[in-house]
Design a protein around this motif. Structure first.
Motif, PDB file in Angstrom:
ATOM      1  N   ASN A 179       0.807  -1.312   0.022  1.00 45.39           N
ATOM      2  CA  ASN A 179       0.030  -0.084  -0.134  1.00 45.39           C
ATOM      3  C   ASN A 179       1.072   1.226  -0.001  1.00 45.39           C
ATOM      4  N   CYS A 180       1.390   1.581  -1.158  1.00 50.07           N
ATOM      5  CA  CYS A 180       2.571   2.677  -1.371  1.00 50.07           C
ATOM      6  C   CYS A 180       2.155   4.047  -0.789  1.00 50.07           C
ATOM      7  N   LEU A 181       0.772   4.276  -1.101  1.00 48.61           N
ATOM      8  CA  LEU A 181       0.597   5.718  -0.388  1.00 48.61           C
ATOM      9  C   LEU A 181       0.435   5.946   0.748  1.00 48.61           C
ATOM     10  N   SER A 182       0.378   4.912   1.689  1.00 48.83           N
ATOM     11  CA  SER A 182       0.333   4.845   3.177  1.00 48.83           C
ATOM     12  C   SER A 182       1.482   5.506   3.664  1.00 48.83           C
ATOM     13  N   CYS A 183       2.804   5.217   3.072  1.00 52.85           N
ATOM     14  CA  CYS A 183       3.945   5.629   3.476  1.00 52.85           C
ATOM     15  C   CYS A 183       4.426   6.675   2.822  1.00 52.85           C
ATOM     16  N   HIS A 184       4.232   6.866   1.643  1.00 52.18           N
ATOM     17  CA  HIS A 184       5.005   7.783   0.557  1.00 52.18           C
ATOM     18  C   HIS A 184       4.225   9.074   0.249  1.00 52.18           C
ATOM     19  N   ALA A 185       3.001   9.206   1.038  1.00 51.74           N
ATOM     20  CA  ALA A 185       2.318  10.465   0.754  1.00 51.74           C
ATOM     21  C   ALA A 185       1.740  10.867   2.083  1.00 51.74           C
ATOM     22  N   GLY A 186       1.423  12.340   2.123  1.00 54.95           N
ATOM     23  CA  GLY A 186       0.602  12.940   3.028  1.00 54.95           C
ATOM     24  C   GLY A 186       1.852  13.427   4.152  1.00 54.95           C
ATOM     25  N   PRO A 187       1.570  14.361   5.539  1.00 57.08           N
ATOM     26  CA  PRO A 187       2.475  14.848   6.278  1.00 57.08           C
ATOM     27  C   PRO A 187       3.092  13.933   7.135  1.00 57.08           C
ATOM     28  N   SER A 188       2.711  12.798   7.291  1.00 56.94           N
ATOM     29  CA  SER A 188       3.475  11.851   8.237  1.00 56.94           C
ATOM     30  C   SER A 188       4.604  11.104   7.393  1.00 56.94           C
ATOM     31  N   ALA A 189       4.477  11.204   6.110  1.00 58.42           N
ATOM     32  CA  ALA A 189       5.817  10.374   5.254  1.00 58.42           C
ATOM     33  C   ALA A 189       6.970  11.018   5.526  1.00 58.42           C
ATOM     34  N   PRO A 190       7.974  10.459   5.730  1.00 61.07           N
ATOM     35  CA  PRO A 190       9.170  10.937   5.943  1.00 61.07           C
ATOM     36  C   PRO A 190       9.710  11.558   4.859  1.00 61.07           C
ATOM     37  N   GLU A 191      10.380  12.847   5.207  1.00 62.49           N
ATOM     38  CA  GLU A 191      10.404  13.829   4.156  1.00 62.49           C
ATOM     39  C   GLU A 191      11.047  13.398   2.946  1.00 62.49           C
ATOM     40  N   GLU A 192      12.229  12.498   2.978  1.00 61.42           N
ATOM     41  CA  GLU A 192      13.011  12.169   1.862  1.00 61.42           C
ATOM     42  C   GLU A 192      12.284  11.123   1.078  1.00 61.42           C
ATOM     43  N   ILE A 193      11.185  10.575   1.547  1.00 62.35           N
ATOM     44  CA  ILE A 193      10.578   9.395   0.696  1.00 62.35           C
ATOM     45  C   ILE A 193       9.238   9.961   0.160  1.00 62.35           C
ATOM     46  N   ARG A 194       8.833  11.100   0.455  1.00 64.88           N
ATOM     47  CA  ARG A 194       7.548  11.734   0.124  1.00 64.88           C
ATOM     48  C   ARG A 194       7.363  11.766  -1.295  1.00 64.88           C
ATOM     49  N   THR A 195       6.521  11.295  -1.893  1.00 65.21           N
ATOM     50  CA  THR A 195       6.239  11.383  -3.374  1.00 65.21           C
ATOM     51  C   THR A 195       5.866  12.648  -3.887  1.00 65.21           C
ATOM     52  N   THR A 196       6.540  13.080  -4.938  1.00 65.21           N
ATOM     53  CA  THR A 196       5.933  14.574  -5.394  1.00 65.21           C
ATOM     54  C   THR A 196       4.852  14.172  -6.334  1.00 65.21           C
ATOM     55  N   HIS A 197       4.309  12.838  -6.480  1.00 61.74           N
ATOM     56  CA  HIS A 197       3.285  12.700  -7.417  1.00 61.74           C
ATOM     57  C   HIS A 197       2.415  11.850  -6.987  1.00 61.74           C
ATOM     58  N   PRO A 198       1.616  11.814  -6.004  1.00 58.78           N
ATOM     59  CA  PRO A 198       0.686  10.952  -5.188  1.00 58.78           C
ATOM     60  C   PRO A 198      -0.453  10.525  -6.350  1.00 58.78           C
ATOM     61  N   THR A 199      -0.709  11.285  -7.195  1.00 59.61           N
ATOM     62  CA  THR A 199      -1.804  11.210  -8.269  1.00 59.61           C
ATOM     63  C   THR A 199      -1.556  10.173  -9.261  1.00 59.61           C
ATOM     64  N   ARG A 200      -0.247   9.805  -9.457  1.00 59.86           N
ATOM     65  CA  ARG A 200       0.180   8.709 -10.547  1.00 59.86           C
ATOM     66  C   ARG A 200      -0.214   7.535  -9.831  1.00 59.86           C
ATOM     67  N   ILE A 201      -1.280   7.244  -9.662  1.00 56.55           N
ATOM     68  CA  ILE A 201      -1.770   5.934  -8.662  1.00 56.55           C
ATOM     69  C   ILE A 201      -0.919   4.697  -8.923  1.00 56.55           C
ATOM     70  N   ASN A 202      -0.887   4.314 -10.243  1.00 56.59           N
ATOM     71  CA  ASN A 202      -0.340   3.167 -10.472  1.00 56.59           C
ATOM     72  C   ASN A 202       1.305   2.911 -10.255  1.00 56.59           C
ATOM     73  N   CYS A 203       1.593   3.080  -9.013  1.00 49.14           N
ATOM     74  CA  CYS A 203       3.260   3.137  -8.736  1.00 49.14           C
ATOM     75  C   CYS A 203       3.982   2.198  -9.648  1.00 49.14           C
ATOM     76  N   ARG A 204       3.475   0.846  -9.623  1.00 52.68           N
ATOM     77  CA  ARG A 204       4.270  -0.219 -10.052  1.00 52.68           C
ATOM     78  C   ARG A 204       4.450  -0.056 -11.682  1.00 52.68           C
ATOM     79  N   GLN A 205       3.640   0.922 -12.088  1.00 46.86           N
ATOM     80  CA  GLN A 205       3.786   0.927 -13.616  1.00 46.86           C
ATOM     81  C   GLN A 205       5.249   1.465 -13.971  1.00 46.86           C
ATOM     82  N   CYS A 206       5.907   2.228 -13.020  1.00 49.24           N
ATOM     83  CA  CYS A 206       7.020   2.880 -13.546  1.00 49.24           C
ATOM     84  C   CYS A 206       8.023   2.411 -12.543  1.00 49.24           C
ATOM     85  N   HIS A 207       7.768   2.112 -11.224  1.00 48.14           N
ATOM     86  CA  HIS A 207       8.825   1.846 -10.046  1.00 48.14           C
ATOM     87  C   HIS A 207       8.930   0.277  -9.997  1.00 48.14           C
TER      88      HIS A 207
END
Ligand code: HEC
Ligand code: HEC
Ligand code: HEC
Ligand code: HEC
Length: 223
Positions: A179-207
């Motif tokens: 569940n990528c967005l739980s850790c990589h988005a929002g104010p509680s995500a560690p700043e180094e790994i907060r994604t700039t693009h939470p709206t590109r929801i199909n994360c594993r399409q690119c990563h």
């Protein structure tokens, strides 16, 4: 009479041609158009379903302001874990009767700022594991009872992009991290790994997952 019959036949043929043609024409249009509302979960690869678990909040994540004063970093993130991948300890007080979902998910299902703790609650990647305190224990002290030579294992390094702007590989395993967005988005995500693009929801399409052995974590050896 014969002539009239032939004219009648021709008109009949013409009408049926028009009817058949227009019917098949509209039919061909219908098939080409798949309304978005008809797209169901089954379009998702089952093993990647978790990726979309919080995607309904993607637009909200994109609009959340960054609160620099209450940010977490990877350092504080790792500090609360006995070793890499260990369940983090509970850094706040808990009532003995508060065991799981009913009390914990109030804050940890969707996060949000908590005045009492002066912090944003991290969103749990696994709201379905309702017996929270089976794995998470409250932190009672900052000191160890006995001095030890235990050292924390480090997490894998980040920033493994093939080229400067290519998507970095996922340096970690996916198990319990679907569940990528739980850790990589929002104010509680560690700043180094907060994604700039939470709206590109199909994360594993690119990563893509790092299928190599994760060397940075190292092998545990008793000293
Ligand atoms: C009133 C809201 C609230 C409730 C209820 C609550 N928490 Fe928390 N929790 C927080 C906040 C806020 C933080 C972040 C604290 C910080 O960063 O200092 C946190 C941090 C945590 C962490 C550390 C996460 C990390 O990534 O390091 C764990 C684990 C945790 N809580 C588990 C629980 C469990 C289990 C329960 C139920 C017994 C629970 N919490 C109930 C608000 C809450
Ligand atoms: C089966 C054991 C288990 C149960 C049950 C469990 N957790 Fe966890 N939890 C973990 C582990 C392991 C991690 C660390 C995951 C990782 O680093 O990949 C974790 C991580 C977390 C985190 C931190 C996420 C982050 O940012 O890294 C929070 C918050 C959390 N759990 C809350 C909860 C809550 C709330 C519940 C109850 C609804 C719960 N957990 C139930 C094992 C568990
Ligand atoms: C439990 C929280 C958690 C979940 C869930 C999670 N990640 Fe991560 N991710 C991290 C942490 C922490 C790091 C930093 C490296 C480490 O400690 O594993 C990281 C690192 C990364 C990086 C490297 C970032 C960089 O700058 O190099 C990518 C890419 C990534 N994750 C993608 C994903 C994708 C895609 C998913 C969903 C399939 C996912 N993550 C799920 C916590 C998580
Ligand atoms: C369309 C392709 C694409 C999708 C989909 C995508 N990413 Fe990325 N991601 C990238 C690229 C490209 C970069 C590198 C950006 C850069 O270096 O400027 C990146 C960088 C990152 C980073 C490093 C920090 C940052 O933002 O620069 C993280 C973490 C990350 N992505 C997580 C995610 C998560 C979580 C999702 C799903 C919600 C996701 N990505 C979906 C292409 C994608």
């Amino acid at each position: 009479m014969k002539r009239l019959f032939i004219i009648f036949l021709m008109i009949l043929l013409m009408i049926s041609t028009i009817v058949v043609w227009s019917y098949s024409y509209t039919l061909s249009h219908e098939e080409a158009y798949v309304p978005v509302s008809n797209i169901t979960e089954s379009f998702v690869i089952p093993s990647e379903e978790g990726v979309f678990e919080r995607s309904k909040y993607a637009l909200e994540y994109a609009e959340m302001p960054i609160d620099k004063n209450h940010e977490r970093s990877l350092k504080t993130y790792y500090n609360n874990r006995a070793f890499y991948g260990a369940p983090p300890s509970i850094p706040h007080s808990v009532e003995e009767r508060d065991m799981g979902a009913n009390s914990c998910l109030k804050c940890h299902e969707n996060g949000g700022y908590v005045n009492k703790y002066n912090a944003y609650s991290p969103v749990t990647p696994h709201p379905e594991k309702i017996n929270c305190r089976q794995c998470h224990v409250p932190k009672k002290s900052d000191n160890l009872f006995v001095a030890t030579n235990w050292s924390r294992t480090k997490g894998p390094s980040i920033g493994n992009n093939a080229l400067v702007t290519s998507p970095p590989i996922i340096p970690h395993q996916i198990q319990m991290r679907e569940n990528c967005l739980s850790c990589h988005a929002g104010p509680s995500a560690p700043e180094e790994i907060r994604t700039t693009h939470p709206t590109r929801i199909n994360c594993r399409q690119c990563h893509v997952i790092n299928d190599k052995e994760i060397k940075d974590i190292g092998v545990f050896t008793r000293k």
